[in-house]
Design a protein around this motif. Structure first.
Motif, PDB file in Angstrom:
ATOM      1  N   ASP A 204       0.808  -1.217   0.000  1.00  0.00           N
ATOM      2  CA  ASP A 204       0.000   0.000   0.000  1.00  0.00           C
ATOM      3  C   ASP A 204       0.844   1.271   0.000  1.00  0.00           C
ATOM      4  O   ASP A 204       0.432   2.287  -0.575  1.00  0.00           O
ATOM      5  N   THR A 205       1.991   1.240   0.650  1.00  0.00           N
ATOM      6  CA  THR A 205       2.812   2.449   0.753  1.00  0.00           C
ATOM      7  C   THR A 205       3.715   2.662  -0.455  1.00  0.00           C
ATOM      8  O   THR A 205       4.135   3.786  -0.732  1.00  0.00           O
ATOM      9  N   GLY A 206       4.047   1.563  -1.149  1.00  0.00           N
ATOM     10  CA  GLY A 206       4.972   1.657  -2.265  1.00  0.00           C
ATOM     11  C   GLY A 206       6.430   1.704  -1.835  1.00  0.00           C
ATOM     12  O   GLY A 206       7.328   1.780  -2.679  1.00  0.00           O
ATOM     13  N   LEU A 207       6.692   1.649  -0.535  1.00  0.00           N
ATOM     14  CA  LEU A 207       8.065   1.647  -0.033  1.00  0.00           C
ATOM     15  C   LEU A 207       8.626   0.235  -0.094  1.00  0.00           C
ATOM     16  O   LEU A 207       7.872  -0.744  -0.139  1.00  0.00           O
TER      17      LEU A 207
ATOM     18  N   PHE B 277       6.727  -6.196   6.411  1.00  0.00           N
ATOM     19  CA  PHE B 277       6.950  -5.257   7.506  1.00  0.00           C
ATOM     20  C   PHE B 277       6.727  -3.836   6.997  1.00  0.00           C
ATOM     21  O   PHE B 277       6.689  -3.598   5.789  1.00  0.00           O
ATOM     22  N   ALA B 278       6.591  -2.894   7.936  1.00  0.00           N
ATOM     23  CA  ALA B 278       6.223  -1.521   7.580  1.00  0.00           C
ATOM     24  C   ALA B 278       7.450  -0.639   7.429  1.00  0.00           C
ATOM     25  O   ALA B 278       7.904  -0.005   8.387  1.00  0.00           O
ATOM     26  N   ALA B 279       7.989  -0.561   6.228  1.00  0.00           N
ATOM     27  CA  ALA B 279       9.058   0.402   5.940  1.00  0.00           C
ATOM     28  C   ALA B 279       8.459   1.800   6.007  1.00  0.00           C
ATOM     29  O   ALA B 279       7.336   2.027   5.558  1.00  0.00           O
ATOM     30  N   PHE B 280       9.212   2.747   6.601  1.00  0.00           N
ATOM     31  CA  PHE B 280       8.645   4.098   6.724  1.00  0.00           C
ATOM     32  C   PHE B 280       9.679   5.204   6.525  1.00  0.00           C
ATOM     33  O   PHE B 280       9.400   6.375   6.793  1.00  0.00           O
ATOM     34  N   GLY B 281      10.850   4.858   6.033  1.00  0.00           N
ATOM     35  CA  GLY B 281      11.864   5.872   5.784  1.00  0.00           C
ATOM     36  C   GLY B 281      13.166   5.229   5.366  1.00  0.00           C
ATOM     37  O   GLY B 281      13.212   4.035   5.032  1.00  0.00           O
ATOM     38  N   ALA B 282      14.228   6.028   5.395  1.00  0.00           N
ATOM     39  CA  ALA B 282      15.524   5.524   4.939  1.00  0.00           C
ATOM     40  C   ALA B 282      16.658   6.280   5.620  1.00  0.00           C
ATOM     41  O   ALA B 282      16.499   7.441   6.033  1.00  0.00           O
ATOM     42  N   VAL B 283      17.791   5.623   5.717  1.00  0.00           N
ATOM     43  CA  VAL B 283      19.004   6.253   6.231  1.00  0.00           C
ATOM     44  C   VAL B 283      19.529   7.232   5.178  1.00  0.00           C
ATOM     45  O   VAL B 283      19.722   6.860   4.020  1.00  0.00           O
TER      46      VAL B 283
END
Length: 217
Positions: free
Chosen positions: A118-121, A165-171
């Motif tokens: 759903d998030t595309g991440l 799992f819920a990816a929500f950002g990046a380093v």
């Protein structure tokens, strides 16, 4: 039981107050599309950019722990490498962190799982994501992916339920620090020995308005 509810309410009010104070910054600078968080650790600093547009529930939950100081004194306590994670059909490359209360932190309610479908991440190198057991069970424990690991995405095999799992950002700074932590000594249960302390977690930009709104009682 009443004492626990009171403590939870105090923590929630602290987070609301902190977010409200940070909101004042938005009057003098534009609200960032990807607010950043700096994790100062005994191994170095890691800077995360959080994708509030794609994963608002997960991002706001993470920010609420940050502004309340809940990660201060926590640790990166676990390291997993596909080179040693041979017992799994779907080996992964991650380091996992928790508050001082541990990975099963029950101080706040769990959040809804924002699936990568759903998030595309995606769980590419540098992605930050939430640890969980069942769907909709994540609280505060998070992990950083050090190498592309698609088995963590929706439909991947790492979790038997296939929900990912819920990816929500990046380093965006310090991926070398994360990879160095991954290579540190660990025992047979993938626990870092010793764990890497998070001395502080700091929100570097204005708190997104959607997060402030969601935290109000």
């Amino acid at each position: 039981m009443q004492g626990k509810k009171s403590a939870d309410m105090r923590r929630g009010l602290i987070a609301v107050a902190a977010l409200s104070a940070l909101a004042g910054c938005a009057t003098v600078q534009p609200e960032p599309t990807m607010p950043r968080v700096a994790l100062d650790t005994t191994a170095g600093t890691i800077v995360l950019a959080l994708n509030v547009a794609s994963a608002p529930i997960t991002t706001c939950n993470f920010i609420s722990y940050v502004v309340a100081g809940d990660y201060d004194g926590g640790t990166f306590f676990r390291t997993v490498s596909r080179e040693t994670n041979t017992a799994s059909r779907y080996p992964i490359d991650v380091i996992q962190a928790a508050t001082p209360r541990g990975s099963d932190d029950a101080s706040r309610p769990p959040i809804t799982l924002e699936r990568t479908r759903d998030t595309g991440l995606r769980h590419t190198a540098g992605a930050v994501s939430m640890a969980r057991d069942e769907p909709d069970s994540a609280t505060s424990s998070f992990f950083i992916v050090t190498q592309d690991t698609p088995s963590l995405d929706f439909g991947g095999g790492r979790n038997p339920d296939g929900q990912g799992f819920a990816a929500f950002g990046a380093v965006v700074g310090g991926l070398d620090v994360a990879r160095r932590i991954q290579r540190m000594p660990a025992n047979s249960e993938e626990q870092l020995t010793p764990p890497v302390t998070i001395s502080s977690a700091r929100l570097l930009d204005a708190a997104p308005a959607v997060c402030i709104k969601s935290m109000r009682p």
